[in-house]
Design a protein around this motif. Structure first.
Motif, PDB file in Angstrom:
ATOM      1  N   THR A  57      54.250 -44.297-104.351  1.00  0.00           N
ATOM      2  CA  THR A  57      53.826 -45.343-105.292  1.00  0.00           C
ATOM      3  C   THR A  57      52.817 -44.801-106.306  1.00  0.00           C
ATOM      4  O   THR A  57      52.796 -45.228-107.467  1.00  0.00           O
ATOM      5  N   ALA A  58      52.005 -43.825-105.875  1.00  0.00           N
ATOM      6  CA  ALA A  58      51.041 -43.217-106.796  1.00  0.00           C
ATOM      7  C   ALA A  58      51.750 -42.450-107.903  1.00  0.00           C
ATOM      8  O   ALA A  58      51.421 -42.591-109.088  1.00  0.00           O
ATOM      9  N   VAL A  59      52.735 -41.631-107.533  1.00  0.00           N
ATOM     10  CA  VAL A  59      53.476 -40.840-108.535  1.00  0.00           C
ATOM     11  C   VAL A  59      54.252 -41.774-109.460  1.00  0.00           C
ATOM     12  O   VAL A  59      54.319 -41.547-110.679  1.00  0.00           O
ATOM     13  N   HIS A  60      54.833 -42.822-108.913  1.00  0.00           N
ATOM     14  CA  HIS A  60      55.560 -43.808-109.722  1.00  0.00           C
ATOM     15  C   HIS A  60      54.640 -44.376-110.807  1.00  0.00           C
ATOM     16  O   HIS A  60      55.027 -44.482-111.981  1.00  0.00           O
ATOM     17  N   TYR A  61      53.414 -44.714-110.425  1.00  0.00           N
ATOM     18  CA  TYR A  61      52.447 -45.248-111.389  1.00  0.00           C
ATOM     19  C   TYR A  61      52.040 -44.185-112.415  1.00  0.00           C
ATOM     20  O   TYR A  61      51.997 -44.451-113.623  1.00  0.00           O
ATOM     21  N   LEU A  62      51.728 -42.995-111.944  1.00  0.00           N
ATOM     22  CA  LEU A  62      51.270 -41.925-112.834  1.00  0.00           C
ATOM     23  C   LEU A  62      52.310 -41.612-113.908  1.00  0.00           C
ATOM     24  O   LEU A  62      51.975 -41.453-115.088  1.00  0.00           O
ATOM     25  N   LEU A  63      53.565 -41.503-113.505  1.00  0.00           N
ATOM     26  CA  LEU A  63      54.615 -41.132-114.453  1.00  0.00           C
ATOM     27  C   LEU A  63      54.774 -42.176-115.550  1.00  0.00           C
ATOM     28  O   LEU A  63      55.118 -41.850-116.690  1.00  0.00           O
ATOM     29  N   LYS A  64      54.524 -43.422-115.214  1.00  0.00           N
ATOM     30  CA  LYS A  64      54.637 -44.483-116.219  1.00  0.00           C
ATOM     31  C   LYS A  64      53.457 -44.499-117.179  1.00  0.00           C
ATOM     32  O   LYS A  64      53.576 -44.969-118.313  1.00  0.00           O
ATOM     33  N   HIS A  65      52.298 -43.997-116.741  1.00  0.00           N
ATOM     34  CA  HIS A  65      51.076 -44.178-117.521  1.00  0.00           C
ATOM     35  C   HIS A  65      50.484 -42.884-118.080  1.00  0.00           C
ATOM     36  O   HIS A  65      49.367 -42.885-118.606  1.00  0.00           O
TER      37      HIS A  65
END
Length: 562
Positions: free
Chosen positions: A378-386
């Motif tokens: 979930t952390a990587v998912h967020y990082l890639l979007k932002h």
């Protein structure tokens, strides 16, 4: 000119030859035996000089510069085990086709194995992992020796930069005294190679077009490219819209179109056996370097195509999928331009069928991930979007590069990963090298073990403010809990996961970097906004539970099944 200076004419000529053959960046590792080389480059005003103490880090630092600039980079180091410390980076450069010119100082041959310090066997020390290796004459007082030295340096640099690019090694025996004045360069002639060109006979083209037209199921796999290939991307865009052609392009290919299948690992995990059989291509075409997805390799080794063409100006026999039938020595741009112009699409629903599947899998992924507990995924998912637009994103090996493969590719950032040998040993140093020569944001997403293994990358007084490092700290090598293991391995799992309890905050601050921390999702969203805008290099530590990471990863792959 006295004897002490005339015997170093070859050394004085090395910077001149480097400059004339297009080298701008030189990485200098401090030492004594290489003092004449440091002096020779230091008195030139034509180079960007970078001082890196740790040779292992220096090699990867040079890779990062070359990835960012597309230019060859020189690395200079002293004799002895310092040379061996460059070996991991040289192997990585070899398999990534990165032009690194390694200049190693050495004792003269008569002193090898005679009890002198910092003396080992350095001739051909990198073996098959360099394109070219040579020992320069110990002295260049004689005109014949000077000519020979100049010729070898010309040959090495030209070999490094001609296709396929790659590292070369010049070993330089140096007698004492080492700190004497150098003579001026003699300005030797520059030897250049003309570009290689390949023209295929029309008969060959006719054969290719016939096979292409016959195939109703065509798959094109794009491996990694470290630059944006705009012409190639445009051609593949056109092909991907044909009903008979499926384009597979992971994020590190730096190719993008909504029709590309960017996540073969996740996609194949979702397919049934029947679906996989239907996905089997009749014609497979591969371009670029290696891919990340293990499932893709296993799939194509089981469901082999009738024809597999490897398109590359480098005529190597790389048969990853055990089905190679033709090596075609052309650039992918030249090949596909001809193909697009002369070959119509076959009647088929191959790409449409599987892209419909892919859209369903994407939708399920976006539904599942927000419901998962806080974890690496979930952390990587967020990082890639932002990540900021224009970011150069470096993905460390092990889980970070695999996590990033699960989520959509952004066309406004570039993706990098050391997938030549896929080791964790130089990910941070590579990213630091890239940030040194870029103005854009440079972000590394790495694991805790990879970060610790390469922490000397931060032993650098010139870290740029655009450098940002995100560490997924799950307390060890979490990847070994993701993969299937035997009961025997389970009993000694700690020897695979190597649990660690290093205080990353203290380590980060010891190098003078600001440390950020998050162990829950709300904290991550708050910290990341401040972190990415900070006008200084910084480290964001994301603390996660390894067991939750494993459960979340397996839950995602289970719940996306069609």
């Amino acid at each position: 000119m006295n004897a002490n200076t005339s015997n170093r004419r070859g050394i004085s000529n090395i910077p001149y030859l480097c400059k004339e053959l297009g080298i701008k960046h030189v990485v200098l590792c401090p030492g004594s035996r290489n003092a004449p080389l440091i002096i020779a480059f230091g008195r030139q005003k034509d180079f960007y000089l970078h001082s890196i103490t740790d040779e292992r880090s220096a090699g990867y630092f040079a890779i990062g510069i070359s990835q960012a600039t597309g230019q060859p980079v020189v690395v200079v180091c002293t004799s002895g085990t310092a040379v061996l410390n460059l070996a991991p980076a040289i192997a990585e450069a070899y398999y990534q086709n990165i032009p690194i010119i390694v200049l190693t100082a050495d004792r003269p041959v008569e002193l090898i194995d005679q009890g002198d310090g910092q003396t080992i066997h350095q001739r051909n020390i990198f073996g098959p992992h360099v394109k070219f290796s040579a020992d320069l004459p110990a002295e260049t007082t004689l005109e014949a020796d000077l000519w020979f030295s100049n010729r070898l340096v010309n040959q090495a640099i030209t070999t490094a930069t001609e296709y396929p690019q790659g590292p070369v090694h010049i070993n330089i025996p140096l007698r004492e005294p080492l700190y004497t004045q150098l003579p001026p360069p003699t300005y030797p002639k520059i030897i250049r190679n003309s570009p290689k060109t390949t023209i295929l006979p029309e008969k060959e083209w006719d054969t290719f077009i016939q096979i292409w037209n016959r195939a109703e199921k065509k798959m094109i796999i794009a491996g990694s490219f470290s630059t944006k290939k705009n012409v190639l991307n445009k051609l593949l865009n056109q092909l991907s819209q044909r009903p008979d052609t499926l384009v597979v392009a992971e994020n590190i290919s730096n190719l993008y179109h909504p029709n590309y299948l960017y996540d073969p690992e996740k996609f194949l995990a979702a397919l049934s056996t029947t679906d996989k059989a239907a996905l089997q291509p009749q014609l497979l075409i591969t371009i670029g370097n290696s891919v990340v997805s293990k499932r893709l390799k296993l799939f194509l080794r089981e469901y082999r195509p009738e024809e597999h063409w490897s398109i590359s100006e480098n005529h190597q026999f790389v048969d990853t999928y055990m089905s190679l039938t033709r090596n075609i020595s052309l650039s992918p741009e030249t090949f596909f331009e001809k193909l697009v112009a002369t070959s119509p699409a076959a009647e088929s629903n191959y790409s449409g069928h599987f892209l419909h599947y892919h859209n369903n899998i994407e939708e399920r992924t976006e539904q599942i991930v927000p419901q998962l507990p806080f974890c690496d995924l979930t952390a990587v998912h967020y990082l890639l979007k932002h990540l900021p637009s224009g970011t150069r994103l470096h993905l460390a090996n092990s889980m970070p590069v695999r996590y990033a493969q699960l989520f959509p590719v952004r066309d406004d950032i570039m993706y990098f990963s050391n997938r030549g040998t896929s080791g964790i040993d130089g990910c941070t140093s590579t990213c630091v090298g890239m940030a040194t020569v870029c103005d854009e944001p440079v972000v590394l997403i790495t694991g805790d073990l990879a970060f610790l293994y390469d922490s000397n990358a931060l032993w650098n007084p010139s870290l740029k403010p655009n450098l940002k490092i995100v560490v997924l700290n799950n307390g060890g090598g979490n990847i070994f809990q993701m993969i299937d293991t035997s009961p025997e391995a389970e009993n000694i799992l700690s020897f695979f996961t190597t649990p660690q309890s290093v205080n990353l905050k203290s380590l980060t601050e010891a190098y003078g970097l600001q440390h950020f921390y998050a162990d829950k999702f709300t904290q991550l969203t708050e910290q990341f906004e401040t972190f990415k805008k900070l006008p200084a290099p910084a480290v964001l530590e994301i603390k996660t539970d390894p067991e939750i990471n494993v459960q979340a990863y397996k839950q995602l792959l289970k719940n996306i099944k069609l």
